[in-house]
Scaffold this motif. Structure first.
Motif, PDB file in Angstrom:
ATOM      1  N   PRO A  11      -2.755  11.307  12.504  1.00 14.58           N
ATOM      2  CA  PRO A  11      -3.159  10.590  11.426  1.00 14.58           C
ATOM      3  C   PRO A  11      -3.111  10.987  10.783  1.00 14.58           C
ATOM      4  O   PRO A  11      -3.819  12.017   9.996  1.00 14.58           O
ATOM      5  CB  PRO A  11      -4.520  10.048  11.922  1.00 14.58           C
ATOM      6  N   VAL A  12      -1.757  11.003   9.635  1.00 15.54           N
ATOM      7  CA  VAL A  12      -1.305  11.992   8.047  1.00 15.54           C
ATOM      8  C   VAL A  12      -1.083  10.823   7.146  1.00 15.54           C
ATOM      9  O   VAL A  12      -0.740  11.444   5.873  1.00 15.54           O
ATOM     10  CB  VAL A  12      -0.584  13.133   8.233  1.00 15.54           C
ATOM     11  N   ALA A  13      -1.958   9.764   6.838  1.00 18.17           N
ATOM     12  CA  ALA A  13      -1.386   9.079   6.056  1.00 18.17           C
ATOM     13  C   ALA A  13      -2.510   8.713   4.877  1.00 18.17           C
ATOM     14  O   ALA A  13      -2.405   8.387   4.060  1.00 18.17           O
ATOM     15  CB  ALA A  13      -0.823   7.620   6.654  1.00 18.17           C
ATOM     16  N   GLY A  14      -3.683   9.606   4.691  1.00 12.98           N
ATOM     17  CA  GLY A  14      -4.656   9.486   4.274  1.00 12.98           C
ATOM     18  C   GLY A  14      -3.905  10.028   2.338  1.00 12.98           C
ATOM     19  O   GLY A  14      -2.906  11.147   2.375  1.00 12.98           O
ATOM     20  N   LEU A  15      -4.643   9.841   1.491  1.00 10.19           N
ATOM     21  CA  LEU A  15      -4.393  10.301  -0.160  1.00 10.19           C
ATOM     22  C   LEU A  15      -4.537  11.951  -0.319  1.00 10.19           C
ATOM     23  O   LEU A  15      -3.902  12.454  -1.193  1.00 10.19           O
ATOM     24  CB  LEU A  15      -4.567   9.493  -0.895  1.00 10.19           C
ATOM     25  N   GLY A  16      -5.514  12.313   0.094  1.00 10.00           N
ATOM     26  CA  GLY A  16      -5.998  13.860   0.045  1.00 10.00           C
ATOM     27  C   GLY A  16      -6.306  13.872  -1.138  1.00 10.00           C
ATOM     28  O   GLY A  16      -5.443  14.611  -1.989  1.00 10.00           O
ATOM     29  N   THR A  17      -6.705  12.783  -1.786  1.00  7.80           N
ATOM     30  CA  THR A  17      -7.523  12.551  -3.298  1.00  7.80           C
ATOM     31  C   THR A  17      -7.502  14.330  -3.263  1.00  7.80           C
ATOM     32  O   THR A  17      -7.988  14.225  -4.640  1.00  7.80           O
ATOM     33  CB  THR A  17      -7.712  11.669  -3.718  1.00  7.80           C
ATOM     34  N   ARG A  18      -8.917  14.658  -2.455  1.00  7.41           N
ATOM     35  CA  ARG A  18      -9.767  15.664  -2.832  1.00  7.41           C
ATOM     36  C   ARG A  18      -8.658  16.729  -2.847  1.00  7.41           C
ATOM     37  O   ARG A  18      -8.762  18.365  -3.503  1.00  7.41           O
ATOM     38  CB  ARG A  18     -10.641  16.254  -1.815  1.00  7.41           C
ATOM     39  N   LYS A  28      -1.317  17.353   2.603  1.00  7.97           N
ATOM     40  CA  LYS A  28      -2.188  17.879   2.353  1.00  7.97           C
ATOM     41  C   LYS A  28      -2.171  19.031   3.883  1.00  7.97           C
ATOM     42  O   LYS A  28      -2.793  19.742   3.779  1.00  7.97           O
ATOM     43  CB  LYS A  28      -3.921  16.704   2.611  1.00  7.97           C
ATOM     44  N   GLN A 106       2.270   3.975   7.982  1.00 12.46           N
ATOM     45  CA  GLN A 106       0.855   3.509   7.884  1.00 12.46           C
ATOM     46  C   GLN A 106       1.405   2.847   6.478  1.00 12.46           C
ATOM     47  O   GLN A 106       0.791   3.975   5.137  1.00 12.46           O
ATOM     48  CB  GLN A 106      -0.416   3.969   7.593  1.00 12.46           C
ATOM     49  N   PRO A 109      -3.389   2.499   3.320  1.00 16.32           N
ATOM     50  CA  PRO A 109      -4.570   3.763   3.800  1.00 16.32           C
ATOM     51  C   PRO A 109      -5.628   2.856   3.815  1.00 16.32           C
ATOM     52  O   PRO A 109      -6.359   2.270   3.180  1.00 16.32           O
ATOM     53  CB  PRO A 109      -4.338   4.923   2.804  1.00 16.32           C
ATOM     54  N   LEU A 110      -5.505   1.599   4.968  1.00 13.14           N
ATOM     55  CA  LEU A 110      -6.776   0.888   5.225  1.00 13.14           C
ATOM     56  C   LEU A 110      -7.667   1.784   6.184  1.00 13.14           C
ATOM     57  O   LEU A 110      -8.672   0.596   6.706  1.00 13.14           O
ATOM     58  CB  LEU A 110      -5.939   0.081   6.048  1.00 13.14           C
ATOM     59  N   GLY A 111      -7.722   2.852   6.374  1.00 11.76           N
ATOM     60  CA  GLY A 111      -8.731   3.687   6.433  1.00 11.76           C
ATOM     61  C   GLY A 111      -8.455   4.401   8.515  1.00 11.76           C
ATOM     62  O   GLY A 111      -6.881   3.604   8.373  1.00 11.76           O
ATOM     63  N   LEU A 112      -8.915   5.287   8.965  1.00 13.37           N
ATOM     64  CA  LEU A 112      -8.556   6.122  10.243  1.00 13.37           C
ATOM     65  C   LEU A 112      -8.207   4.854  11.190  1.00 13.37           C
ATOM     66  O   LEU A 112      -6.999   5.494  11.902  1.00 13.37           O
ATOM     67  CB  LEU A 112     -10.107   6.990  10.368  1.00 13.37           C
ATOM     68  N   ALA A 115      -5.067   3.801  10.522  1.00 11.19           N
ATOM     69  CA  ALA A 115      -3.784   4.768  10.967  1.00 11.19           C
ATOM     70  C   ALA A 115      -3.319   4.905  12.830  1.00 11.19           C
ATOM     71  O   ALA A 115      -2.429   5.229  13.157  1.00 11.19           O
ATOM     72  CB  ALA A 115      -4.233   6.015  10.370  1.00 11.19           C
ATOM     73  N   ASP A 135      -6.544  17.990   9.336  1.00  5.66           N
ATOM     74  CA  ASP A 135      -7.614  18.922   8.352  1.00  5.66           C
ATOM     75  C   ASP A 135      -8.679  19.928   9.270  1.00  5.66           C
ATOM     76  O   ASP A 135     -10.067  19.527   8.368  1.00  5.66           O
ATOM     77  CB  ASP A 135      -8.230  18.241   7.523  1.00  5.66           C
TER      78      ASP A 135
HETATM   79  P1  UTP Z   1      -9.586  11.560   4.782  1.00  2.00           P
HETATM   80  O1  UTP Z   1     -11.234  10.904   4.879  1.00  2.00           O
HETATM   81  O2  UTP Z   1     -10.219  13.284   4.792  1.00  2.00           O
HETATM   82  O3  UTP Z   1      -8.894  11.318   3.745  1.00  2.00           O
HETATM   83  O4  UTP Z   1      -9.015  11.062   5.903  1.00  2.00           O
HETATM   84  P2  UTP Z   1      -7.761  11.322   2.868  1.00  2.00           P
HETATM   85  O5  UTP Z   1      -7.041  10.391   2.264  1.00  2.00           O
HETATM   86  O6  UTP Z   1      -7.298  12.559   4.174  1.00  2.00           O
HETATM   87  O7  UTP Z   1      -8.162  12.108   2.114  1.00  2.00           O
HETATM   88  P3  UTP Z   1      -9.147  12.821   0.297  1.00  2.00           P
HETATM   89  O8  UTP Z   1     -11.268  12.021   0.919  1.00  2.00           O
HETATM   90  O9  UTP Z   1      -8.778  11.428  -0.328  1.00  2.00           O
HETATM   91  O10 UTP Z   1      -9.028  14.028   0.106  1.00  2.00           O
HETATM   92  C1  UTP Z   1      -9.087  11.433   7.220  1.00  2.00           C
HETATM   93  C2  UTP Z   1      -8.079  12.007   7.989  1.00  2.00           C
HETATM   94  O11 UTP Z   1      -7.483   9.910   8.424  1.00  2.00           O
HETATM   95  C3  UTP Z   1      -6.429  10.450   8.002  1.00  2.00           C
HETATM   96  C4  UTP Z   1      -6.055  11.169   6.961  1.00  2.00           C
HETATM   97  O12 UTP Z   1      -4.546  11.478   7.311  1.00  2.00           O
HETATM   98  C5  UTP Z   1      -6.882  12.548   7.737  1.00  2.00           C
HETATM   99  O13 UTP Z   1      -5.753  12.999   8.753  1.00  2.00           O
HETATM  100  N1  UTP Z   1      -6.229   8.820   7.434  1.00  2.00           N
HETATM  101  C6  UTP Z   1      -7.131   8.126   6.848  1.00  2.00           C
HETATM  102  C7  UTP Z   1      -4.806   8.243   7.981  1.00  2.00           C
HETATM  103  O14 UTP Z   1      -4.435   8.577   8.076  1.00  2.00           O
HETATM  104  N2  UTP Z   1      -4.707   6.995   7.003  1.00  2.00           N
HETATM  105  C8  UTP Z   1      -6.278   6.388   5.963  1.00  2.00           C
HETATM  106  O15 UTP Z   1      -5.838   5.222   5.631  1.00  2.00           O
HETATM  107  C9  UTP Z   1      -6.928   7.217   6.142  1.00  2.00           C
END
Ligand code: UTP
Length: 295
Positions: A11-18, A28, A106, A109-112, A115, A135
């Protein structure tokens, strides 16, 4: 049920805001530790554990990741012509053969948990599958996923990678409610996502490695949003704890780096740099000077 685990979901669809603003245009997972992107460490660990099919749950703005795993014929040709065999080898090792890699998107980003559920068409009803969060970089020999797959062969069940964390870090993790322990394996009565320190059932935290029954997919599609309004993978795994197979934590023997946080990423960069013979002395001398200056 099949007696091997050959598919992994990333799952690599998170926003990576940090990591903003870097992650405004770079996923990220493509940020490099020394010279290899985070996602490469995850794929190598998966391959070592016997994974043959790789499914990335990606999102808008992350097409660079698909390019990364593609063969690059003109660059390979150029390196071959120039006699740069070492580089050519490294480049080829980053390719994933067509047919062994797939992508789904995805939409939001509705959550892990959501995803992982996006990968449901990829997993058959009679096979366990792995989930790897790139990560979390885990350095071990054998690798963390290999260790977990070995435990799975001894007793097929749901497994989550686990490590003990300091009390102040408990609210950042999924936490195991421990029923019993045997060696590196912890039988879980349940799991709770990001509890308060006072309510936490233990300090055994879930790290981004999972071996899951296909039933998790069916659970995920009916799982309601949980902590933070997101569909949590932890909640679906928790629901499996009372199933006949059950859920186990696997306390892996390896060093984990939280490369989703800036401090963790920098620590990993230093350690992986020091681990490279060609960089070690120069980097160590520099670090000594930095520390002396700071004291
Ligand atoms: P994180 O909690 O680290 O969120 O997600 P993030 O968006 O990657 O980073 P921050 O917190 O905004 O900096 C943990 C994992 O779950 C994936 C992320 O890509 C990461 O591999 N994820 C999370 C999704 O694929 N989709 C989601 O909706 C949320």
């Amino acid at each position: 049920m099949k007696n091997r685990i050959t598919k992994a979901v990333f799952p690599v669809a998170g926003l990576g805001t940090r990591f903003l603003p870097a992650t405004k245009s770079i996923p990220k997972e493509l940020l490099p530790l020394v010279d290899r992107p985070l996602v490469q460490y995850a794929v190598d660990e998966a391959r070592e554990a016997g994974i043959e099919s790789f499914l990335f749950v990606s999102a808008r703005g992350k097409t660079a990741m698909a390019d990364y795993f593609d063969k690059h014929p003109s660059l390979e040709q150029r390196l071959a012509t120039d006699g740069k065999d070492d580089l050519l080898e490294k480049l080829k090792n980053s390719n994933i053969a067509s047919g062994d890699i797939a992508y789904v998107r995805q939409g939001e980003p509705l959550g892990l948990g959501h995803a992982v559920a996006c990968a449901r068409q990829f997993v058959d009803h009679d096979e366990y599958f792995a989930v790897i969060l790139p990560d979390d970089v885990i350095k071990g020999s054998p690798g963390c996923l290999r260790q977990m797959v070995d435990a799975w062969h001894e007793r097929p069940a749901n497994y989550v990678g686990t490590m003990q964390v300091a009390p102040e870090n408990i609210p950042s993790y999924g936490i195991l409610d421990v029923e019993s322990e045997e060696g590196r394996t912890i039988k879980a009565r349940g799991l709770v996502e990001k509890p308060n320190i006072a309510d936490a059932p233990s300090n055994n935290a879930v790290i981004g490695r999972y071996l899951l029954s296909p039933k998790i997919m069916q659970r995920l599609v009916v799982t309601n949003p949980g902590f933070g309004g997101e569909i949590q993978l932890t909640d679906a795994i928790n629901a499996e704890a009372s199933s006949p197979e059950g859920v186990y934590g696997y306390r892996f023997d390896a060093q984990r780096y939280d490369c989703g946080s800036m401090a963790g990423f920098l620590k990993a960069t230093i350690d992986f740099g020091l681990n490279r013979p060609e960089l070690h002395d120069d980097l160590m001398n520099y670090l000594r000077k930095v520390v002396e200056k700071a004291e």
